[in-house]
Design an enzyme around this catalytic site. Structure first.
Site, PDB file in Angstrom:
ATOM      1  N   SER A   1      43.083  34.523  40.368  1.00  0.00           N
ATOM      2  CA  SER A   1      42.452  34.799  39.083  1.00  0.00           C
ATOM      3  C   SER A   1      40.946  34.644  39.218  1.00  0.00           C
ATOM      4  O   SER A   1      40.435  34.341  40.287  1.00  0.00           O
ATOM      5  CB  SER A   1      42.972  33.831  38.026  1.00  0.00           C
ATOM      6  OG  SER A   1      42.439  32.540  38.258  1.00  0.00           O
ATOM      7  N   LYS A   2      40.267  34.835  38.138  1.00  0.00           N
ATOM      8  CA  LYS A   2      38.799  34.757  38.128  1.00  0.00           C
ATOM      9  C   LYS A   2      38.267  33.450  38.741  1.00  0.00           C
ATOM     10  O   LYS A   2      37.229  33.443  39.383  1.00  0.00           O
ATOM     11  CB  LYS A   2      38.281  34.857  36.691  1.00  0.00           C
ATOM     12  CG  LYS A   2      38.670  36.149  35.996  1.00  0.00           C
ATOM     13  CD  LYS A   2      37.619  37.237  36.177  1.00  0.00           C
ATOM     14  CE  LYS A   2      37.952  38.467  35.359  1.00  0.00           C
ATOM     15  NZ  LYS A   2      39.113  39.202  35.902  1.00  0.00           N
TER      16      LYS A   2
END
Length: 443
Positions: free
Chosen positions: A218-219
RNA sequence: GGUCCCUUCGUCCAGAGGCCUAGGACACCGGGUUCUCAGCCCGGUAACAGGGGUUCGAAUCCCCUAGGGACUGCCA
């Protein structure tokens, strides 16, 4: 033998991220390996989050990776339309068919599939093997209530699980290749295939890609979009190679390979089941391999955007000249960005002056001036001659060779990393070297 | 909670019952080349999650346990 037809079906709710690129890549590889078709389908039924811009970014991301598609919203094809929002009548048609058969019911404007009990909804997965599930397990684990499957939402849009089934069937998809996160959705889809009397496609789920902490990427893990990798200086073929290695490997010990080899050797049944961690060290290594194997012209065109971004004056840019420069550079530089920075001084002196001020104490300056004057006085302006002079001079002045080589390196390149400095001096020529040394008042 | 999936060096990948005293690559650590760094060359550390079976023989097959993950949305 039925023709292979595979699809990549992103929803346009963000840029093409690395996990999506991985899925797209494996679909593409299978299509190309089997001589089949690769289809791009846009799953834009989430009206709130889907945008045209994202659709375009995803396509651009795929183009950057050189994953070309044979059918899609932009190129068309015989199985269109290729955007789900344009296929609403199709979904409605089959939902109504299920309604008529008594297999679904209405709830307000929504149409919901009634899940029957005791139905075998298992399937064969090319990578995971046999997955055995009975429809009873679709009940809510806490309440024991059966959770029926929504087909058409109240807003008239189909749900994901229904739309994929209808589309994959109508588009005659032979192999559904997608992330492992969809494995638990598949039984529901199998149920719908059965209810509609349709033949099941082959399923092949791909292992997830995890971050360093082994959590879904994810980010938080840094770069997720393929553009971020491009901007960091990774090349399409490297990202391709690197991603292909996540969950699969060609026979033998080959780690660095091109797309042709991957196409020739890719086999779905050889994909492994273990989720893999994205390791930037490996990407760096792979990129370095691809980067230095590039012919000059291609190398230049890769570097150019980074030079431009750096503000390097490219008026001296010439193939023959750069070819020699790259030759001297050897294996230095892992990313395109690194290499652009490490070679900027070949084209322009100003980046050097930006990086290096020439600050040394007076005593050192005096010594260096003595050395450089001698050097510039050399008639035989070749690396061996310069080196011989430097060795002699440093010995009689009781300093180390690096004491003069390093300042010279900084003055000429502005870097602490470069090819051999006398080699470089020969290549640049005496006039240019004098100019650079004078600028720092070293001569 | 329920259903399903996964588990070989720090990481990626080999290994599909004997070829395994488990192999390769990246990373890491030594050493060599050296004006720097990269490269290159040599060498090293390091893993079959645990426990039961099956078998003459298991990393490979079965079961259990533990750990991780996905799904469980009128998101996809």
């Amino acid at each position: 033998m039925k023709k292979t037809r595979v699809r990549f079906a992103p929803s346009p709710t963000g840029a093409l991220h690395i996990g999506g690129a991985h899925t797209a890549l494996f679909n593409w590889l299978w299509a190309r390996h089997t001589g089949g078709s690769f289809i791009l389908r846009i799953e834009d039924t989430d009206r709130a989050r889907s945008t045209q811009e994202y659709e375009k970014t995803i396509m651009d991301g795929m183009k950057w990776m050189n994953l070309d598609w044979d059918e899609g919203p932009d190129v068309g094809g015989e199985y269109g339309p290729y955007r789900q929002a344009d296929r609403l009548d199709l979904y409605r048609k089959y939902a109504e068919e299920l309604l008529e058969k008594g297999k679904a019911y209405r709830d307000g404007d929504a149409i919901i599939f009634k899940v029957p009990l005791g139905e075998d909804i298992g399937f064969q997965d090319i990578v995971y093997g046999s997955i055995d599930v009975v429809s009873d397990s679709l009940k809510d684990g806490r309440t024991g209530e059966m959770k029926d499957i929504v087909l058409i939402k109240s807003d008239g849009m189909p749900t994901y699980n229904f739309a994929v089934v209808v589309d994959d069937h109508l588009m005659e998809i032979s192999h559904v290749i997608r992330g492992e996160d969809h494995i638990s959705n598949t039984p529901k889809q199998v149920l719908l295939y059965k209810a509609l009397g349709w033949e099941l496609p082959e399923f092949a789920h791909l292992p997830m890609i995890l971050g360093k902490d082994k959590k879904k990427l994810s980010k938080r893990h840094g770069a997720t979009s393929v553009y971020e990798y491009r901007d960091m200086g990774y090349m399409p073929n490297s990202v391709f190679n690197f991603l292909a290695l996540l969950g699969w490997a060609p026979a033998g010990d080959r780690e660095i390979f091109d797309r042709d080899l991957a196409v020739a050797e890719f086999e779905l049944k050889n994909v492994n089941r273990k989720p893999s961690v994205l390791d930037l060290d490996k990407l760096n290594f792979v990129n370095q391999g691809h980067l230095h194997a590039l012919p000059v012209e291609e190398k230049i065109s890769m570097l150019q955007p980074f030079w431009e971004e750096e503000g390097v004056d490219l008026s001296k840019l010439e193939i023959g000249y750069m070819e020699k420069a790259f030759e001297m550079m050897g294996g230095r530089g892992r990313t395109v960005k690194d290499l652009a920075e490490f070679t900027d001084y070949f084209l322009d002196f100003s980046p050097v002056t930006k990086r290096y001020k020439g600050d040394v104490d007076d005593d050192t300056r005096k010594k260096l001036q003595g050395f450089f004057s001698g050097l510039l006085g050399l008639e035989d302006w070749t690396a061996p001659s310069m080196e011989a002079f430097a060795r002699e001079w440093t010995e009689s002045n009781e300093v180390k060779l690096k004491d003069v080589a390093m300042p010279m390196r900084f003055a000429i390149t502005g870097h602490k990393v470069s090819p051999g400095i006398f080699e470089l001096a020969e290549f640049f020529g005496k006039d240019e070297i004098r100019k650079r040394l004078e600028h720092f008042n070293f001569v």
